[in-house]
Design an enzyme around this catalytic site. Sequence first.
Site, mmCIF file in Angstrom:
data_model
loop_
_atom_site.group_PDB
_atom_site.id
_atom_site.type_symbol
_atom_site.label_atom_id
_atom_site.label_comp_id
_atom_site.label_asym_id
_atom_site.label_seq_id
_atom_site.Cartn_x
_atom_site.Cartn_y
_atom_site.Cartn_z
ATOM 1 N N GLY A 99 0.552 -0.713 0.382
ATOM 2 C CA GLY A 99 -0.017 0.189 -0.579
ATOM 3 C C GLY A 99 0.667 1.309 0.401
ATOM 4 N N TYR A 128 -16.717 2.564 6.714
ATOM 5 C CA TYR A 128 -15.609 1.997 6.669
ATOM 6 C C TYR A 128 -15.141 2.753 8.053
ATOM 7 C CZ TYR A 128 -10.780 4.006 5.962
ATOM 8 O OH TYR A 128 -9.971 4.731 5.824
#
Length: 285
Positions: free
Chosen positions: A11, A127
């Site tokens: 990431g 989220y």
Amino acid sequence: MLSILVTGAKGQLGSEIFFLADQYPFLNFIFVDKNLLDISDRQVVDDFFKEYEVDVIINCAAYTAVDKAESDQVMAKKVNHLAVKNLIDASSKQKIPFIHISTDYVFDGKGFKPYATDDPKDPQNVYGKTKMQGEDALFQSGLDNLMLIRTSWVYSSFGNNFVKTMLRLGAERESIGVIDDQVGSPTYARDLARFILESIPRINWEGVKTFHFTNEGVCSWFDFAKAIMDIKGLNCKVNPIPTENYPTPAKRPHYSVLDKRDTREFYRQEIPYWRDSLEKCLELL
């Protein structure tokens, strides 16, 4: 030499830690992604720690597809909550420090002054709720030497992010509309990575210590996009638009500024201004 496990290695943040690793010769890094270590699988995590000796865990792994999370709640919870619990259990067994990355989305985004580390949490989308659950797992563990870092608006020369999207659109279009009523602080992932690595030798406290880390300064998404176009010299006009003209599945916070007073006291380096860091990242792109 300390052995550092970095999850989510491919990431943005994990990639930046990998880039900086050579600058920290006293640290030995073990970089893993979901293909090498599925942190959502308890047995896989237990087996990994039986095979590898780890002194510190840095959890950069996260489910960050904010809109997709609204319809993919099981996976979002699996990565942002249950996987965190697995790593905390490993940290407990090994008695090692655990560094976890969270988000401004745990707050309601309705404020008017920077959110302090101990302000009430009230996430407005899936989220944010799953990231809050991951945070709660830290606080409920009763362990020491846990470090929680909240950040916002992360970008990098690695991975997909707002900066790269603006560069692509700026090259393709004569004009674009960007939201001007959502305010926050951009964060260059390399600056965040450096803060994390500089903090490791100083972790020695009871319970969980929470820090907020973003670049200095405040702007809207419109300001951010305008700066990208100006710095790169792109002839694309950026037009301000309200949130209501750009509906998304997940509700976004209107105010995402985080209070960094505790971080400034703890950190031994100056936190760069957002536009200065943006210029450095754009030089790489």
